[in-house]
Structures are given as C-alpha cells and as structure tokens.
Design an enzyme around this catalytic site. Sequence first.
Site, short mmCIF file in Angstrom:
data_model
loop_
_atom_site.label_atom_id
_atom_site.label_comp_id
_atom_site.label_asym_id
_atom_site.label_seq_id
_atom_site.Cartn_x
_atom_site.Cartn_y
_atom_site.Cartn_z
N ASP A 47 -8.02 -5.18 -0.62
CA ASP A 47 -8.47 -6.00 -1.74
C ASP A 47 -8.14 -7.48 -1.57
O ASP A 47 -8.74 -8.33 -2.22
CB ASP A 47 -7.83 -5.49 -3.04
CG ASP A 47 -8.32 -4.11 -3.38
OD1 ASP A 47 -9.53 -3.90 -3.34
OD2 ASP A 47 -7.48 -3.24 -3.67
N HIS A 53 0.84 -1.20 0.00
CA HIS A 53 0.00 0.00 0.00
C HIS A 53 0.87 1.24 0.00
O HIS A 53 1.93 1.24 0.63
CB HIS A 53 -0.92 0.01 1.24
CG HIS A 53 -2.10 0.89 1.07
ND1 HIS A 53 -2.06 2.24 1.35
CD2 HIS A 53 -3.34 0.63 0.61
CE1 HIS A 53 -3.23 2.75 1.07
NE2 HIS A 53 -4.03 1.81 0.62
#
Length: 374
Positions: free
Chosen positions: A310, A259
């Site tokens: 996700d 991320h």
Amino acid sequence: MAVVSKGLEGIVAAETRLGEVKGAEGILFYCGYDINELAGKVSYEEVVYLLFYQKLPNRAELEKLTTALRAERELPQGVIDYLLAAPKKAKPIDIMRTAVSMLGSYELNRHDVDVSENLATAIRLVSQIGVIAAYFHRARTGKELPPIRKDLSEAAHFLYLMTGEVPSKEAEKTLDVAYVLHAEHGFNASTFTARVVASTLSDMYSAISAAIGALKGPLHGGANEGVIHMLEEIGSPDKVDAWVEDALAQKKKIMGIGHRVYKVLDPRAPHLREMAIQLTAQLGEAKWIQMSERIAEIMRERKGLNANVDFYSATVYYSLDIPTDLFTPIFAIARMSGWTAHVLEQWSENRLFRPLSEYVGRPYGQKVVPIDER
Ligand SMILES: CC(C)(COP(=O)(O)OP(=O)(O)OC[C@H]1O[C@@H](n2cnc3c(N)ncnc32)[C@H](O)[C@@H]1OP(=O)(O)O)[C@@H](O)C(=O)NCCC(=O)NCCS
C-alpha cells in the site's frame, strides 16, 4: 491440544492451490508463478485466468475469457439507480459493498454451489466491480455515465469510465500491473473472510460483500488511503523526520509500513515504487516519492519494518489522478479475482470454518441474582 493464537498468527487454516506468501523470504507466487515473473509479462486478464483455472491461458483461452468478461459489463438498471441516488459523500468502498450485495438479488438461481454457475458469477463480479466504482464516482461528481465499451481491457475500461476518455497506453499499463500485483495474497483478512462466509454454503455475493467490508479497514486495504492522508499532512520532505518521530512517540501506526507475514520487503513494493518514481518524475511532483523514501528509510532504521504494497501504490494512484477514496476500491477491483477464486476453491473441498475460543470471563457457575437485588 488447542492452541491460542491471537489474530490466528501462524495458524494454517486450509490448503490452497492459488497462491503463497513466503514471509521470511519475501516471496509471493500465484499458482507457482513468482510475482516478479508475472508483473509486466502478463496482463491482469491472464492472471484472472490463472487464478480461475490454475494455468496460464493460450491465446484462444484468453480470448474466450476476455470476451466473457467484457460481455458482463452492463449493470442491472436497479444497481445503476442506486449508484445515482446514493449519498454523494458516501465512501465509495461502502457503495461497492452494498452494490455487490444488491447484485446478488438479481441472480435468484445462483445461491447454490454449482461450480460452473458460480464461475459465471465470479466472471460477472470481476467484470462489474470496476464499473460500480467508476459509475459511482461519475454520479457523485454530477457527470454522465459513459456507455460501456467492449473493446477495452479491464484496466483501460475502468480509467475510461472514470474520465470519459480512453486512457493512454502508459496509464493503462500502470493500472494493469497494479491489478496483477494485487490480485491474490493467500489467506489475508478479506480473502479469509470470503472463505469463512463461503464455508457456510452461503452465496458468492454474500462472501464478496463481507470481503469488501474486511478490506476497507485501515490495517488491511484501507492503508493505501491512509498513506496519502499522511503525506498530505506532512506536506514537504523537510518535515518528514519530525513528523515520523512524533508519530512513533505517540505509538501511532505509520500507514503502508509493516506486515503480518512479510518479515523482509514485500515483493510487490519495488514494482510499485518504480512506477511511483517514474510517474511522479513525469508530473514534476517528486516530493511525494521523496517523502515516501525518507519515511521508509526511517522505519527500516528505527523499527526494522519495511514498506508494504500500500505504501507506493498510493503514490501510483495519486499520480494517475485517481481520488484518494478510490484507492481501496481499486484494491477491491483487483482482488476480486483472488476472492472469487478462493470462494470457488473453498466450495470444491468445503469444510465449515469453526475455530474455538479460549474463555477468559467470569468463572463458570454464576447464579442469577433477582433483578431488584443486583
Ligand atoms: C500490517 C500490520 C497490521 C501487521 O500488524 P501485526 O503483525 O499485528 O503487528 P503489530 O501491530 O503487533 O506490530 C508489531 C510491532 O511493530 C510495530 N509496528 C508494526 N507496524 C507498524 C507501523 N506501521 N508503524 C509503526 N509501528 C508499527 C508495532 O507498534 C509493534 O511494536 P511493539 O512491539 O514495540 O509494540 C501492521 O504492521 C500495521 O498496522 N501496519 C500499518 C497498516 C498497513 O500498512 N496495513 C497494510 C498491510 S498490507
């Protein structure tokens, strides 16, 4: 002095009251409420209210918003005709982007920045985005379009339109929590895109169509579809180690891992992981979560990278029997509240986004050589 920050990393582009991602601590909050405080305690509709009004609703306020959302579910016939006629093999996320853009042509008086009018547009978009996705899915699979119902929550209504049947309370709750977890996330690429478009004083539909286009990319919302493709390609838990080693050797990105902002675990991931464990156990399909857990473990050990939102949402949607190419559309359905709230906020204190770039091309002062002499 101007600074160059590739990908705008570390740059604060505006103020917001809607939410913050604290990457070093792994904290996400909406309007002051930690995501761990919200998830499971409030419905998606309450989060929509929170983002639009920056406070949690009381019962009467929630009832009013819920009624307004449910009243807006019917799509214009022209959009339904498009969904029926669109190429059946098209990506649902592309169909959604186009349908949102079409919706803009039905609201001739709303291409302005009157916040009350645009709040009504925001409510309509939150309400209609799920109908667009589900109706396209029905149309492409040759099934009839179930009539709109006004007695179901946003999450339940989407599942009802997808299957033609009212979902179980458990399925509704699972999707509702997923919606809550995906609703807002600061200046991520799609939200920033929406705000950039809004900052030109363009209209809400243009801003949201652009946001959907940004979300689609595999480095952003498209990663959840990539996760299932990866798990399918790996096939079984015993093949995970070799597959990941090979992918890393080829410098491939593992979808659902890493991320830009979170340097520790994405706080949304444990909620989705928990749901994925329960759902796959019920289905007797534990191999999906086993493979996921091993991939996450290897990536933590080898690269110091964690799973993001996700990674486990993919298994949750898969377990709800949702087709893979609708995973990113579901992200868009949930994020519609965040996007539209950001567009409203942008207009409430607008300043055109216009960053600089650092020129690194040919030196200044080139002379034009006649075309036959080049
Ligand atoms: C999210 C993401 C785009 C953030 O990227 P970023 O901040 O620009 O970080 P970078 O792509 O520059 O990666 C930094 C390093 O970590 C590695 N890395 C980051 N994510 C990785 C992943 N998913 N798989 C393998 N390596 C990864 C990069 O290869 C790079 O390593 P290097 O320094 O040895 O070259 C990136 O982690 C990614 O592509 N993840 C997969 C897609 C995804 O899940 N997106 C959804 C985000 S919510």
